[in-house]
Design a protein around this motif. Structure first.
Motif, short mmCIF file in Angstrom:
data_model
loop_
_atom_site.label_atom_id
_atom_site.label_comp_id
_atom_site.label_asym_id
_atom_site.label_seq_id
_atom_site.Cartn_x
_atom_site.Cartn_y
_atom_site.Cartn_z
N THR A 12 -19.58 61.09 59.28
CA THR A 12 -19.09 62.17 60.12
C THR A 12 -18.92 63.43 59.28
O THR A 12 -18.23 63.40 58.26
CB THR A 12 -17.73 61.79 60.75
N VAL A 15 -15.13 68.97 60.03
CA VAL A 15 -15.01 69.86 61.19
C VAL A 15 -14.33 71.15 60.73
O VAL A 15 -13.16 71.13 60.37
CB VAL A 15 -14.18 69.19 62.31
N ALA A 83 -19.95 53.53 57.21
CA ALA A 83 -20.81 54.70 57.02
C ALA A 83 -21.20 54.89 55.55
O ALA A 83 -22.23 55.49 55.25
CB ALA A 83 -20.13 55.96 57.54
N ASP A 131 -26.27 68.93 57.89
CA ASP A 131 -26.86 69.22 59.20
C ASP A 131 -27.05 70.73 59.28
O ASP A 131 -26.99 71.41 58.25
CB ASP A 131 -25.99 68.66 60.34
#
Ligand SMILES: [Zn+2]
Length: 143
Positions: A12, A15, A83, A131
């Motif tokens: 993940t 953020v 992960a 990303d």
């Protein structure tokens, strides 16, 4: 018990928050920026508006040289969550930057060998594009 043959889930990404938007924008441009307190002349990480040393709100941004030394590190051989299962071995580290701030990161482009990685070893930032929004600052030995 058998090991799962399923692929590891994706990691993940961080953020961004209002206080760190600028930091992440600059990381995306492959630049490392730090918060700096104008009252006590301290640079610090993670990005936040209030100085953790003197609690002043008189802070701004400065660009880091991206150079520093290994303050501490470890070598992870077993991913703590699925992960990270396929990422081992990896090397979380705290780097003391030339500006004085210490940043939590990972070492890259070095053998996961405690006889190779040394406390005080000179390192420089490199960016890993996660990303289209997030690039992570990581550190490699200065060659
Ligand atoms: Zn301060």
């Amino acid at each position: 018990m058998t090991q799962s043959a399923q692929p590891a889930p994706p990691i993940t990404p961080p953020v961004p928050q209002p206080e760190s938007d600028y930091y992440w924008e600059k990381c995306k441009a492959h630049e490392l920026w730090l918060r700096h307190c104008k009252s006590c002349d301290t640079s610090y990480f993670y990005p936040r508006d209030i100085c953790p040393e003197c609690f002043s709100r008189d802070t701004d941004w400065i660009q880091s040289s991206g150079k520093g030394i290994v303050h501490t590190f470890c070598i992870v051989h077993r991913g703590p969550i699925p992960a990270f299962r396929d990422k081992v071995p990896y090397m979380p580290a705290i780097i003391e930057l030339e500006e004085g701030a210490r940043i939590v990161t990972n070492l890259v482009e070095v053998e996961p060998d405690p006889t190779v990685i040394k406390i005080g070893m000179a390192v420089e930032v490199v960016f890993e594009d996660m990303d289209d929004k997030i690039s992570l600052p990581k550190f490699r030995p200065v060659s």
